[in-house]
Scaffold this motif. Structure first.
Motif, PDB file in Angstrom:
ATOM      1  N   ALA A  17       0.202 -11.788  10.517  1.00 28.77           N
ATOM      2  CA  ALA A  17       0.653 -11.003  11.906  1.00 28.77           C
ATOM      3  C   ALA A  17       0.788  -9.666  12.192  1.00 28.77           C
ATOM      4  O   ALA A  17       1.921  -9.263  11.246  1.00 28.77           O
ATOM      5  N   VAL A  18      -0.016  -8.818  12.332  1.00 26.97           N
ATOM      6  CA  VAL A  18       1.194  -7.347  12.652  1.00 26.97           C
ATOM      7  C   VAL A  18       1.501  -6.983  13.737  1.00 26.97           C
ATOM      8  O   VAL A  18       2.424  -7.965  14.615  1.00 26.97           O
ATOM      9  N   GLY A  19       2.439  -6.574  13.445  1.00 29.58           N
ATOM     10  CA  GLY A  19       3.558  -5.727  13.818  1.00 29.58           C
ATOM     11  C   GLY A  19       5.061  -6.899  13.476  1.00 29.58           C
ATOM     12  O   GLY A  19       6.406  -6.519  13.572  1.00 29.58           O
ATOM     13  N   LYS A  20       4.518  -7.760  12.881  1.00 29.36           N
ATOM     14  CA  LYS A  20       6.305  -9.017  12.142  1.00 29.36           C
ATOM     15  C   LYS A  20       6.735  -9.023  11.007  1.00 29.36           C
ATOM     16  O   LYS A  20       5.448  -8.923  10.170  1.00 29.36           O
ATOM     17  N   TRP A  21       8.187  -9.076  10.554  1.00 30.35           N
ATOM     18  CA  TRP A  21       8.133  -9.179   8.842  1.00 30.35           C
ATOM     19  C   TRP A  21       8.104 -11.164   8.787  1.00 30.35           C
ATOM     20  O   TRP A  21       7.111 -11.345   9.446  1.00 30.35           O
ATOM     21  N   GLN A  22       7.155 -11.043   7.635  1.00 28.09           N
ATOM     22  CA  GLN A  22       7.215 -11.730   6.642  1.00 28.09           C
ATOM     23  C   GLN A  22       7.680 -11.858   5.650  1.00 28.09           C
ATOM     24  O   GLN A  22       7.480 -10.995   4.819  1.00 28.09           O
ATOM     25  N   GLU A  23       7.374 -13.015   4.534  1.00 28.51           N
ATOM     26  CA  GLU A  23       7.742 -13.188   3.423  1.00 28.51           C
ATOM     27  C   GLU A  23       7.050 -13.108   2.683  1.00 28.51           C
ATOM     28  O   GLU A  23       5.686 -14.304   3.023  1.00 28.51           O
ATOM     29  N   ALA A  24       6.702 -12.795   1.337  1.00 27.54           N
ATOM     30  CA  ALA A  24       5.343 -13.021   0.714  1.00 27.54           C
ATOM     31  C   ALA A  24       6.001 -12.262  -0.403  1.00 27.54           C
ATOM     32  O   ALA A  24       7.291 -11.945  -0.929  1.00 27.54           O
ATOM     33  N   GLU A  25       4.849 -13.132  -1.556  1.00 28.58           N
ATOM     34  CA  GLU A  25       5.415 -13.013  -3.124  1.00 28.58           C
ATOM     35  C   GLU A  25       3.436 -12.395  -3.660  1.00 28.58           C
ATOM     36  O   GLU A  25       2.994 -12.158  -3.103  1.00 28.58           O
ATOM     37  N   LEU A  26       4.578 -11.416  -4.807  1.00 28.07           N
ATOM     38  CA  LEU A  26       4.032 -10.585  -5.310  1.00 28.07           C
ATOM     39  C   LEU A  26       4.331  -9.992  -6.462  1.00 28.07           C
ATOM     40  O   LEU A  26       5.417  -9.845  -6.525  1.00 28.07           O
ATOM     41  N   ALA A  27       3.210 -10.026  -7.384  1.00 26.88           N
ATOM     42  CA  ALA A  27       3.818 -10.138  -9.071  1.00 26.88           C
ATOM     43  C   ALA A  27       4.867 -11.279  -9.595  1.00 26.88           C
ATOM     44  O   ALA A  27       5.618 -10.523  -9.901  1.00 26.88           O
ATOM     45  N   VAL A  52       9.531 -11.532  -4.370  1.00 26.53           N
ATOM     46  CA  VAL A  52       9.438 -12.539  -3.227  1.00 26.53           C
ATOM     47  C   VAL A  52       9.887 -10.667  -1.961  1.00 26.53           C
ATOM     48  O   VAL A  52      10.316 -10.211  -2.629  1.00 26.53           O
ATOM     49  N   ILE A  53       9.329 -10.781  -1.577  1.00 24.02           N
ATOM     50  CA  ILE A  53       9.444  -9.054  -1.091  1.00 24.02           C
ATOM     51  C   ILE A  53       9.220  -9.366   0.978  1.00 24.02           C
ATOM     52  O   ILE A  53       8.910 -10.894   1.847  1.00 24.02           O
ATOM     53  N   SER A  54       9.406  -8.652   1.508  1.00 22.20           N
ATOM     54  CA  SER A  54       9.378  -8.521   3.135  1.00 22.20           C
ATOM     55  C   SER A  54       8.587  -7.905   3.414  1.00 22.20           C
ATOM     56  O   SER A  54       8.416  -6.302   2.858  1.00 22.20           O
ATOM     57  N   PHE A  55       7.481  -7.908   3.990  1.00 21.26           N
ATOM     58  CA  PHE A  55       5.683  -7.737   4.664  1.00 21.26           C
ATOM     59  C   PHE A  55       5.557  -6.945   5.798  1.00 21.26           C
ATOM     60  O   PHE A  55       5.605  -8.333   6.625  1.00 21.26           O
ATOM     61  N   LEU A  56       5.672  -5.886   6.018  1.00 27.22           N
ATOM     62  CA  LEU A  56       4.835  -5.701   7.539  1.00 27.22           C
ATOM     63  C   LEU A  56       3.971  -4.686   8.188  1.00 27.22           C
ATOM     64  O   LEU A  56       3.903  -3.300   7.592  1.00 27.22           O
ATOM     65  N   PHE A 111      17.869  -5.671  -5.587  1.00 27.49           N
ATOM     66  CA  PHE A 111      17.427  -4.996  -4.310  1.00 27.49           C
ATOM     67  C   PHE A 111      17.225  -6.175  -4.455  1.00 27.49           C
ATOM     68  O   PHE A 111      16.229  -6.992  -4.330  1.00 27.49           O
ATOM     69  N   GLU A 112      16.928  -5.458  -2.486  1.00 29.93           N
ATOM     70  CA  GLU A 112      16.320  -6.278  -1.558  1.00 29.93           C
ATOM     71  C   GLU A 112      14.669  -5.455  -1.531  1.00 29.93           C
ATOM     72  O   GLU A 112      15.022  -4.043  -0.743  1.00 29.93           O
ATOM     73  N   VAL A 113      13.394  -5.899  -1.130  1.00 30.48           N
ATOM     74  CA  VAL A 113      12.210  -4.959  -1.608  1.00 30.48           C
ATOM     75  C   VAL A 113      11.798  -5.296   0.040  1.00 30.48           C
ATOM     76  O   VAL A 113      11.164  -6.161  -0.082  1.00 30.48           O
ATOM     77  N   ARG A 114      11.269  -4.566   0.135  1.00 22.24           N
ATOM     78  CA  ARG A 114       9.755  -4.673   1.554  1.00 22.24           C
ATOM     79  C   ARG A 114       9.344  -3.456   1.920  1.00 22.24           C
ATOM     80  O   ARG A 114       9.443  -2.089   0.905  1.00 22.24           O
ATOM     81  N   LEU A 115       8.122  -3.899   1.959  1.00 27.46           N
ATOM     82  CA  LEU A 115       7.032  -2.867   2.375  1.00 27.46           C
ATOM     83  C   LEU A 115       6.066  -2.634   3.718  1.00 27.46           C
ATOM     84  O   LEU A 115       6.153  -4.107   4.598  1.00 27.46           O
ATOM     85  N   VAL A 116       5.806  -1.783   4.194  1.00 22.29           N
ATOM     86  CA  VAL A 116       5.664  -1.508   5.360  1.00 22.29           C
ATOM     87  C   VAL A 116       4.170  -1.267   5.228  1.00 22.29           C
ATOM     88  O   VAL A 116       4.148   0.310   4.365  1.00 22.29           O
ATOM     89  N   GLY A 117       3.125  -1.671   5.760  1.00 20.64           N
ATOM     90  CA  GLY A 117       1.925  -1.784   5.298  1.00 20.64           C
ATOM     91  C   GLY A 117       0.577  -2.150   6.348  1.00 20.64           C
ATOM     92  O   GLY A 117       0.732  -1.484   7.636  1.00 20.64           O
ATOM     93  N   THR A 118       0.403  -2.214   6.130  1.00 22.69           N
ATOM     94  CA  THR A 118      -1.387  -2.969   6.595  1.00 22.69           C
ATOM     95  C   THR A 118      -2.016  -3.860   6.361  1.00 22.69           C
ATOM     96  O   THR A 118      -2.169  -5.206   5.376  1.00 22.69           O
ATOM     97  N   GLY A 119      -2.134  -4.712   7.276  1.00 21.62           N
ATOM     98  CA  GLY A 119      -2.369  -5.937   6.994  1.00 21.62           C
ATOM     99  C   GLY A 119      -4.479  -6.417   6.837  1.00 21.62           C
ATOM    100  O   GLY A 119      -4.934  -5.271   7.196  1.00 21.62           O
ATOM    101  N   CYS A 120      -4.486  -6.945   6.471  1.00 26.64           N
ATOM    102  CA  CYS A 120      -6.088  -7.380   5.934  1.00 26.64           C
ATOM    103  C   CYS A 120      -7.041  -8.291   6.597  1.00 26.64           C
ATOM    104  O   CYS A 120      -8.317  -8.869   5.832  1.00 26.64           O
TER     105      CYS A 120
END
Length: 399
Positions: free
Chosen positions: A51-61, A64-68, A37-46
């Motif tokens: 960058a708000v409103g842009k997809w970015q690659e990030a690692e969690l646990a 690698v996921i796509s985060f916006l 599976f490819e996993v994406r998360l639409v959340g909030t920035g801290c």
């Protein structure tokens, strides 16, 4: 063949120290996602680095996921004047994040998703009927001021979902009765704890760690600990818990409050009013690994909630070998046995204090092995693997 895409929607940032079972469950769904599976998360920035409103690659646990992030939210543990859910819903409007699979953990944001194509799943985390009927501050849950409006919105939005999953059996029955035309879409799902993080210590290790924490806090070596973890919010009623601890009146027991929220100052004031400053420590928001250690060295975990689904922290406590004391709400009373915890028959200070005494004065009646057996069916590796397996089968069938 391309990978199926799962997009998860929730108003938080997984790299922040955030409090709540929903956030923990989402992290588990990311951590234990199969590589298919490819996993994406639409959340909030801290922070400004996201960058708000842009997809970015990030690692969690390790995954690698796509985060916006839709907007910046510095502290999602405390409510602002404008509800975060409203901000999140407004920010979703006008976008299209349609995916093969979409997981929602709040109803309101799905207003923006009505015309999105793909399989939609709604996770229901509380018994909505108990939530609406709970006493106390009606501002705690804004919809309690307008229950008819909420249920009208619910009726309108639920029909878009292919699956409605609840960790509370009472909520499952309520939805099936209230919406018979979609009753077959409503099913029970076990809430799940991360079994790689929450596990018990040996008796010797537990005792050594307990003594070290007592020393670190400047307390007597024979101090034993009662743990609460969660948002300091009217749902959890931490003020009632502090009053219960005053009624407990056992000298070598210390209450640890792990959490943050809009009731922080009120709780602190109540602790001072009752003269409990030396018997209670407010820890604030605690990282998951530190929380696991607190579970392992505590003699009891306690919930004073007005309403619940199935709180993950109760499962995490049991998985750490720690018995649970809870008010009679949510699913927790249904999973506890006589040797894994106590259910308070009265949600009063004295009722909770009496239940705590049963556990604290007779720890031999609540063996570690019994707690572990109660938690075992809820291990994330098993529960989440099964959810993804069913998703994969539906994907293959439709493609």
């Amino acid at each position: 063949m391309r990978k199926p895409i799962l997009t998860i929607f929730y108003q938080f940032n997984p790299w922040n120290t955030t409090i709540g079972g929903i956030q923990t469950l989402i992290k588990n769904f990311i951590k234990y996602a199969p590589s298919e599976f490819e996993v994406r998360l639409v959340g909030t920035g801290c922070s400004s680095s996201q960058a708000v409103g842009k997809w970015q690659e990030a690692e969690l646990a390790g995954r690698v996921i796509s985060f916006l992030p839709l907007f910046t939210l510095h502290n999602d543990n405390i409510r602002s004047l404008i509800p975060t859910t409203l901000k999140y819903t407004s920010a979703l409007v006008g976008h299209c994040f349609a995916s093969d699979f979409m997981h929602f953990h709040r109803l309101e944001p799905t207003l923006a998703a009505l015309n999105w194509c793909g399989e939609k799943t709604l996770f229901v985390h509380n018994d909505i009927r108990a939530q609406m009927q709970a006493g106390g501050d009606k501002k705690a849950i804004l919809w309690r001021k307008f229950p008819a409006a909420y249920f009208a919105l619910e009726k309108f939005l639920l029909r878009q979902f292919h699956h409605i999953l609840s960790c509370n059996t009472d909520a499952v029955e309520l939805y099936r009765q209230r919406y018979p035309t979609i009753a077959e879409r409503v099913t029970y799902i076990k809430n799940s704890f991360d079994n790689e993080i929450f596990y018990p210590l040996s008796k010797e290790e537990r005792e050594a760690s307990r003594c070290k924490l007592a020393s670190d806090l400047g307390l007597a070596e024979d101090t034993h600990f009662v743990l609460f973890a969660g948002r300091l919010h009217p749902q959890k009623d931490p003020v009632l818990l502090v009053r219960a601890f005053a009624a407990l009146n056992i000298t070598n027991v210390h209450l640890l409050l792990a959490g943050d929220g809009e009731l922080t100052n009120i709780v602190r004031t109540e602790i001072e009013r009752l003269g409990l400053s030396r018997q209670v420590t407010m820890l604030g928001a605690v990282e998951q690994t530190e929380m696991a250690q607190l579970h392992r060295i505590s003699n009891a975990f306690v919930l004073s909630s007005a309403y619940e689904g199935l709180p993950l922290v109760a499962l995490e406590a049991l998985a750490s070998g720690t018995p649970v004391v809870t008010t009679r709400c949510g699913e927790t009373p249904k999973i506890l046995a006589a040797d894994t915890g106590v259910v308070c028959e009265e949600r009063t200070p004295q009722g909770i204090a009496d239940a705590l005494k049963q556990v604290l004065l007779h720890p031999e009646n609540y063996p570690t092995e019994s707690c572990l057996q109660a938690a075992k069916p809820y291990a994330a590796h098993t529960v989440i693997k099964e959810v993804y397996s069913q998703m994969w089968q539906r994907w293959n069938k439709s493609n």
